[in-house]
Motif scaffolding. Structure first.
Motif, PDB file in Angstrom:
ATOM      1  N   LYS A  11       0.854  -1.185   0.000  1.00  0.00           N
ATOM      2  CA  LYS A  11       0.000   0.000   0.000  1.00  0.00           C
ATOM      3  C   LYS A  11       0.895   1.241   0.000  1.00  0.00           C
ATOM      4  CE  LYS A  11      -3.593  -2.433   2.493  1.00  0.00           C
ATOM      5  NZ  LYS A  11      -4.226  -2.657   3.786  1.00  0.00           N
ATOM      6  N   PRO A  12       0.470   2.323  -0.650  1.00  0.00           N
ATOM      7  CA  PRO A  12       1.296   3.537  -0.723  1.00  0.00           C
ATOM      8  C   PRO A  12       1.769   4.031   0.643  1.00  0.00           C
ATOM      9  CG  PRO A  12      -0.556   3.740  -2.220  1.00  0.00           C
ATOM     10  CD  PRO A  12      -0.773   2.467  -1.426  1.00  0.00           C
ATOM     11  N   GLU A  13       0.936   3.902   1.671  1.00  0.00           N
ATOM     12  CA  GLU A  13       1.311   4.397   2.992  1.00  0.00           C
ATOM     13  C   GLU A  13       2.368   3.517   3.669  1.00  0.00           C
ATOM     14  OE1 GLU A  13      -2.656   2.137   3.423  1.00  0.00           O
ATOM     15  OE2 GLU A  13      -1.820   3.586   2.015  1.00  0.00           O
ATOM     16  N   PHE A  14       2.665   2.339   3.102  1.00  0.00           N
ATOM     17  CA  PHE A  14       3.662   1.437   3.688  1.00  0.00           C
ATOM     18  C   PHE A  14       5.015   1.511   2.977  1.00  0.00           C
ATOM     19  CE2 PHE A  14       5.551  -2.841   4.421  1.00  0.00           C
ATOM     20  CZ  PHE A  14       5.626  -2.782   5.806  1.00  0.00           C
ATOM     21  N   VAL A  15       5.106   2.253   1.884  1.00  0.00           N
ATOM     22  CA  VAL A  15       6.331   2.291   1.082  1.00  0.00           C
ATOM     23  C   VAL A  15       7.538   2.738   1.898  1.00  0.00           C
ATOM     24  CG1 VAL A  15       7.480   3.451  -0.860  1.00  0.00           C
ATOM     25  CG2 VAL A  15       5.172   2.541  -1.136  1.00  0.00           C
ATOM     26  N   SER A  16       7.427   3.831   2.622  1.00  0.00           N
ATOM     27  CA  SER A  16       8.572   4.350   3.395  1.00  0.00           C
ATOM     28  C   SER A  16       9.036   3.352   4.442  1.00  0.00           C
ATOM     29  CB  SER A  16       8.230   5.671   4.063  1.00  0.00           C
ATOM     30  OG  SER A  16       8.044   6.665   3.090  1.00  0.00           O
ATOM     31  N   GLU A  17       8.081   2.755   5.151  1.00  0.00           N
ATOM     32  CA  GLU A  17       8.444   1.773   6.180  1.00  0.00           C
ATOM     33  C   GLU A  17       9.083   0.542   5.537  1.00  0.00           C
ATOM     34  OE1 GLU A  17       6.455  -1.033   9.634  1.00  0.00           O
ATOM     35  OE2 GLU A  17       5.357   0.744   8.978  1.00  0.00           O
ATOM     36  N   ASN A  18       8.547   0.108   4.402  1.00  0.00           N
ATOM     37  CA  ASN A  18       9.110  -1.052   3.719  1.00  0.00           C
ATOM     38  C   ASN A  18      10.553  -0.785   3.294  1.00  0.00           C
ATOM     39  OD1 ASN A  18       8.488  -3.798   2.759  1.00  0.00           O
ATOM     40  ND2 ASN A  18       8.883  -2.918   0.744  1.00  0.00           N
ATOM     41  N   LYS A  19      10.799   0.397   2.755  1.00  0.00           N
ATOM     42  CA  LYS A  19      12.164   0.758   2.346  1.00  0.00           C
ATOM     43  C   LYS A  19      13.106   0.759   3.552  1.00  0.00           C
ATOM     44  CE  LYS A  19      11.123   3.475  -1.786  1.00  0.00           C
ATOM     45  NZ  LYS A  19      11.147   4.825  -2.389  1.00  0.00           N
ATOM     46  N   ALA A  20      12.648   1.265   4.685  1.00  0.00           N
ATOM     47  CA  ALA A  20      13.472   1.292   5.902  1.00  0.00           C
ATOM     48  C   ALA A  20      13.757  -0.130   6.384  1.00  0.00           C
ATOM     49  CB  ALA A  20      12.782   2.101   6.994  1.00  0.00           C
TER      50      ALA A  20
END
Length: 96
Positions: A11-20
């Motif tokens: 989901k778009p809102e999870f992209v940053s956390e996934n990258k981290a």
């Protein structure tokens, strides 16, 4: 040699956390024998589809890499984020 491609869409809102989370396990992978495996992660143009490409010299190397605690945590958090059936694992066969 074992070659694998894994792809999934978050989901778009999870992209940053996934990258981290990816960065965490990639940092831990640096402590392993780099001659035994290769692991690269890409994000597609849509910005939400991730592709992991890996190759391992044997099953032992694959097992060691995939059982690093930060990698297992990444998988858990990724799966809990809601992938809507997009998770796909492909084993690649070399052309000799």
């Amino acid at each position: 040699m074992i070659n694998v491609i894994v792809s999934y869409t978050v989901k778009p809102e999870f992209v940053s956390e996934n990258k981290a989370n990816i960065q965490k396990f990639l940092n831990d992978f640096k402590n392993l024998d780099q001659s035994a495996f290769e692991y690269k992660v890409f994000v597609k143009e849509d910005g939400v589809t991730f592709v992991h490409y890996s190759n391992y010299i044997n099953e032992e190397a694959q097992h060691e890499v995939l059982n690093i605690p930060s990698f297992k945590e990444f998988q858990k958090l990724r799966d809990e984020s809601g992938l809507n059936g997009s998770h796909k694992v492909e084993i690649l066969q070399p052309i000799l």
